[in-house]
Design a protein around this motif. Structure first.
Motif, PDB file in Angstrom:
ATOM      1  N   LEU A 178     -24.373  -5.310  18.847  1.00  0.00           N
ATOM      2  CA  LEU A 178     -24.300  -4.839  17.888  1.00  0.00           C
ATOM      3  C   LEU A 178     -25.124  -6.385  16.922  1.00  0.00           C
ATOM      4  O   LEU A 178     -25.447  -6.481  16.008  1.00  0.00           O
ATOM      5  CB  LEU A 178     -23.253  -4.567  16.897  1.00  0.00           C
ATOM      6  CG  LEU A 178     -22.366  -3.621  17.785  1.00  0.00           C
ATOM      7  CD1 LEU A 178     -21.352  -3.318  17.675  1.00  0.00           C
ATOM      8  CD2 LEU A 178     -22.859  -2.201  17.298  1.00  0.00           C
ATOM      9  N   MET A 179     -24.437  -7.566  17.949  1.00  0.00           N
ATOM     10  CA  MET A 179     -24.798  -8.858  17.522  1.00  0.00           C
ATOM     11  C   MET A 179     -26.586  -9.039  17.012  1.00  0.00           C
ATOM     12  O   MET A 179     -27.017  -9.717  16.164  1.00  0.00           O
ATOM     13  CB  MET A 179     -24.120 -10.024  17.294  1.00  0.00           C
ATOM     14  CG  MET A 179     -24.696 -11.073  17.032  1.00  0.00           C
ATOM     15  SD  MET A 179     -23.233 -11.549  15.303  1.00  0.00           S
ATOM     16  CE  MET A 179     -22.383 -11.592  15.415  1.00  0.00           C
ATOM     17  N   GLU A 180     -27.216  -8.744  17.844  1.00  0.00           N
ATOM     18  CA  GLU A 180     -28.618  -9.272  18.275  1.00  0.00           C
ATOM     19  C   GLU A 180     -29.076  -8.288  17.656  1.00  0.00           C
ATOM     20  O   GLU A 180     -30.320  -8.598  17.029  1.00  0.00           O
ATOM     21  CB  GLU A 180     -28.792  -8.802  20.530  1.00  0.00           C
ATOM     22  CG  GLU A 180     -30.054  -9.468  20.618  1.00  0.00           C
ATOM     23  CD  GLU A 180     -30.749  -8.577  21.579  1.00  0.00           C
ATOM     24  OE1 GLU A 180     -31.587  -8.797  21.812  1.00  0.00           O
ATOM     25  OE2 GLU A 180     -29.443  -8.274  22.238  1.00  0.00           O
ATOM     26  N   ILE A 181     -29.113  -6.801  17.544  1.00  0.00           N
ATOM     27  CA  ILE A 181     -29.383  -5.831  16.637  1.00  0.00           C
ATOM     28  C   ILE A 181     -29.374  -6.623  15.156  1.00  0.00           C
ATOM     29  O   ILE A 181     -30.149  -6.256  14.341  1.00  0.00           O
ATOM     30  CB  ILE A 181     -28.744  -4.489  16.738  1.00  0.00           C
ATOM     31  CG1 ILE A 181     -28.982  -3.899  17.916  1.00  0.00           C
ATOM     32  CG2 ILE A 181     -29.440  -3.516  15.735  1.00  0.00           C
ATOM     33  CD1 ILE A 181     -28.444  -2.358  18.560  1.00  0.00           C
ATOM     34  N   GLN A 182     -28.585  -6.806  14.964  1.00  0.00           N
ATOM     35  CA  GLN A 182     -28.176  -7.374  13.529  1.00  0.00           C
ATOM     36  C   GLN A 182     -29.267  -8.736  13.052  1.00  0.00           C
ATOM     37  O   GLN A 182     -30.011  -9.046  12.278  1.00  0.00           O
ATOM     38  CB  GLN A 182     -26.498  -7.141  13.393  1.00  0.00           C
ATOM     39  CG  GLN A 182     -26.475  -8.387  11.501  1.00  0.00           C
ATOM     40  CD  GLN A 182     -26.794  -7.513  10.623  1.00  0.00           C
ATOM     41  OE1 GLN A 182     -26.494  -6.107  10.990  1.00  0.00           O
ATOM     42  NE2 GLN A 182     -26.717  -7.560   8.850  1.00  0.00           N
ATOM     43  N   ILE A 184     -32.934  -7.896  13.178  1.00  0.00           N
ATOM     44  CA  ILE A 184     -33.429  -7.023  11.450  1.00  0.00           C
ATOM     45  C   ILE A 184     -33.243  -8.343  10.267  1.00  0.00           C
ATOM     46  O   ILE A 184     -33.703  -7.640   9.812  1.00  0.00           O
ATOM     47  CB  ILE A 184     -31.943  -5.421  10.858  1.00  0.00           C
ATOM     48  CG1 ILE A 184     -32.208  -4.905  12.122  1.00  0.00           C
ATOM     49  CG2 ILE A 184     -31.977  -5.026  10.286  1.00  0.00           C
ATOM     50  CD1 ILE A 184     -30.934  -3.956  12.091  1.00  0.00           C
ATOM     51  N   THR A 185     -32.522  -8.883  10.266  1.00  0.00           N
ATOM     52  CA  THR A 185     -32.522 -10.019   9.342  1.00  0.00           C
ATOM     53  C   THR A 185     -33.778 -11.447  10.119  1.00  0.00           C
ATOM     54  O   THR A 185     -33.274 -12.113   9.084  1.00  0.00           O
ATOM     55  CB  THR A 185     -31.249 -10.734   8.782  1.00  0.00           C
ATOM     56  OG1 THR A 185     -30.184 -10.900  10.596  1.00  0.00           O
ATOM     57  CG2 THR A 185     -30.445  -8.950   8.532  1.00  0.00           C
ATOM     58  N   SER A 186     -33.868 -11.303  10.549  1.00  0.00           N
ATOM     59  CA  SER A 186     -34.918 -12.002  11.361  1.00  0.00           C
ATOM     60  C   SER A 186     -36.380 -12.840  10.679  1.00  0.00           C
ATOM     61  O   SER A 186     -36.449 -11.391  10.338  1.00  0.00           O
ATOM     62  CB  SER A 186     -34.885 -12.540  13.173  1.00  0.00           C
ATOM     63  OG  SER A 186     -35.561 -10.800  13.633  1.00  0.00           O
ATOM     64  N   ASP A 187     -36.900 -13.418  10.709  1.00  0.00           N
ATOM     65  CA  ASP A 187     -38.092 -13.847  10.430  1.00  0.00           C
ATOM     66  C   ASP A 187     -39.116 -13.332  10.905  1.00  0.00           C
ATOM     67  O   ASP A 187     -40.218 -12.817  10.755  1.00  0.00           O
ATOM     68  CB  ASP A 187     -38.682 -15.545  10.448  1.00  0.00           C
ATOM     69  CG  ASP A 187     -37.471 -16.124   9.606  1.00  0.00           C
ATOM     70  OD1 ASP A 187     -36.899 -15.503   8.479  1.00  0.00           O
ATOM     71  OD2 ASP A 187     -37.509 -17.448   9.404  1.00  0.00           O
ATOM     72  N   LEU A 188     -39.125 -12.981  11.877  1.00  0.00           N
ATOM     73  CA  LEU A 188     -40.001 -12.013  12.912  1.00  0.00           C
ATOM     74  C   LEU A 188     -40.233 -10.641  12.303  1.00  0.00           C
ATOM     75  O   LEU A 188     -41.642 -10.213  12.380  1.00  0.00           O
ATOM     76  CB  LEU A 188     -39.226 -11.716  14.706  1.00  0.00           C
ATOM     77  CG  LEU A 188     -40.600 -10.977  15.097  1.00  0.00           C
ATOM     78  CD1 LEU A 188     -42.486 -12.228  15.452  1.00  0.00           C
ATOM     79  CD2 LEU A 188     -40.252 -10.413  16.848  1.00  0.00           C
ATOM     80  N   LEU A 189     -39.348  -9.590  12.035  1.00  0.00           N
ATOM     81  CA  LEU A 189     -39.730  -8.599  11.921  1.00  0.00           C
ATOM     82  C   LEU A 189     -39.632  -8.658   9.981  1.00  0.00           C
ATOM     83  O   LEU A 189     -40.192  -7.857   9.654  1.00  0.00           O
ATOM     84  CB  LEU A 189     -38.257  -7.954  11.967  1.00  0.00           C
ATOM     85  CG  LEU A 189     -37.814  -7.554  13.289  1.00  0.00           C
ATOM     86  CD1 LEU A 189     -36.854  -6.695  13.447  1.00  0.00           C
ATOM     87  CD2 LEU A 189     -38.906  -7.165  13.875  1.00  0.00           C
TER      88      LEU A 189
END
Length: 379
Positions: A241-245, A248-253
């Motif tokens: 769950l932490m990785e998905i979050q 989603i909020t990372s600069d890559l996406l």
């Protein structure tokens, strides 16, 4: 004052004459073309043949003399052999006579071997084994002979009886020892069986206790493993769950262009974070490309002008070279004409000099007498 009409020395005159004769012979041999070229000296060959024949005759005479001497030596050797044989025969005859006269049977030290009364003079045969007259070399006692046979038999019987009694006693003692050992062995086997039964019971009790303890330990381990798996699964879910979050909020996406900037070199980008150029960057690149095209066109025009200039200069150089070649051909033709006239003048001068030499200088021709003066001496 001085006497000049002295007679010549005969030895000196003979020597001079001999030298003259040898010189004449040598000249005749050397001046003869056939002998000089072919190298055949018949007289020398004949002399060599005569010498060879003389040598062979000498050898034959030597061989004949050697054969005669050999025959004489053989005769002498035969005579010496006969004399030696006669001397040997006489010596053998003298030896035989000495034996017949000086070495008779009665004078020998071995007379007792042929004494007819030898048996009467001998000692009587031995009566016992301790005969002092019979030593080891007398051969009076042989294997199998026994003068005290009855005594020896009695002693052997007594010894046999003693041995038999001793063997019976040993057998009885052996049976007693065997019975004792068998009894002790049975007792030991019985004790070992009882001990083995006790050990089996003890081992069975230990095995049961170990199995119960192992079952309890297995139950505890199963519960512990289940609890650990549950905690690991829960942690894994939380991490997912932490990785998905974060994704989603990372600069890559979110495609943040500032992330692609290289912190060390601002004019460069990070390839693994770069998402492409912005419209401003594309416009700047197109502007630079247009300027480069204009610059390339100007450079091409300048090169064309330079090429045309080089072509015109090459044409001028070709015309100048052609003019120089024409001048060179004219100079060569003029030089050949001058050289031809010079050669003609030189030929005329040489011809005049040759005529002068043949008509004035070289007028004395050699005659046959001039050639005959050669090859008249052998030296």
């Amino acid at each position: 004052m001085f006497k000049t009409d002295l007679p010549p020395d005969p030895k000196e005159a003979a020597a001079i004459e001999a030298r003259r004769n040898r010189e004449k012979e040598r000249q005749s041999r050397f001046l003869n073309v056939r002998t000089r070229v072919m190298g055949v000296d018949v007289e020398a060959l004949n002399s060599q043949v005569e010498e060879r024949k003389l040598q062979e005759a000498t050898e034959q005479s030597k061989k004949a003399a050697y054969g005669t001497n050999q025959v004489q030596y053989d005769v002498v050797a035969q005579m010496l052999e006969k004399e030696q044989a006669e001397r040997t025969r006489r010596l053998a005859k003298k030896v035989q006579e000495f034996r017949e006269q000086k070495q008779q049977l009665k004078n020998r030290s071995e007379l007792d071997l042929w004494d007819p009364n030898r048996l009467w003079k001998e000692f009587p045969p031995h009566l016992s084994n301790n005969d002092p007259y019979c030593g080891p070399a007398s051969l009076q006692y042989f294997s199998g002979e026994d003068l005290n046979r009855s005594t020896h038999l009695r002693m052997q019987q007594e010894q046999f009886r003693y041995s038999l009694e001793r063997q019976l006693q040993e057998q009885q003692q052996a049976r007693i020892d065997y019975n004792c050992a068998d009894m002790l062995n049975n007792q030991l086997r019985l004790a070992m069986d009882m001990r083995a039964a006790q050990m089996a019971k003890l081992e069975e009790s230990c095995r049961m206790a170990m199995m119960s303890a192992m079952a309890n330990a297995n139950k505890f381990q199963v519960a512990e493993v289940a609890e650990r798996q549950r905690r690991e699964h829960q942690c894994q879910q939380e991490a997912n769950l932490m990785e998905i979050q974060n994704q989603i909020t990372s600069d890559l996406l979110t495609e943040n262009p500032q992330v692609a900037q290289n912190p060390v070199a601002p004019h460069r980008v990070l390839p693994y974070c770069w998402k492409g150029m912005t419209p401003e960057q594309r416009a700047a690149i197109r502007k630079v490309q247009e300027a480069q095209r204009h610059e390339k066109e100007a450079q091409r025009q300048a090169e064309q002008a330079m090429d045309s200039e080089w072509e015109s200069q090459a044409e001028r150089l070709a015309r100048a070279a052609q003019e120089l070649e024409e001048q060179e051909r004219e100079l060569c033709a003029e030089f050949r004409r001058g050289l031809g006239s010079f050669n003609q003048q030189l030929a005329k001068e040489q011809k005049a000099q040759h005529n002068y030499l043949n008509s004035i200088i070289y007028t004395n021709q050699p005659t046959a007498q001039y050639h005959l003066q050669f090859n008249t001496s052998s030296r």
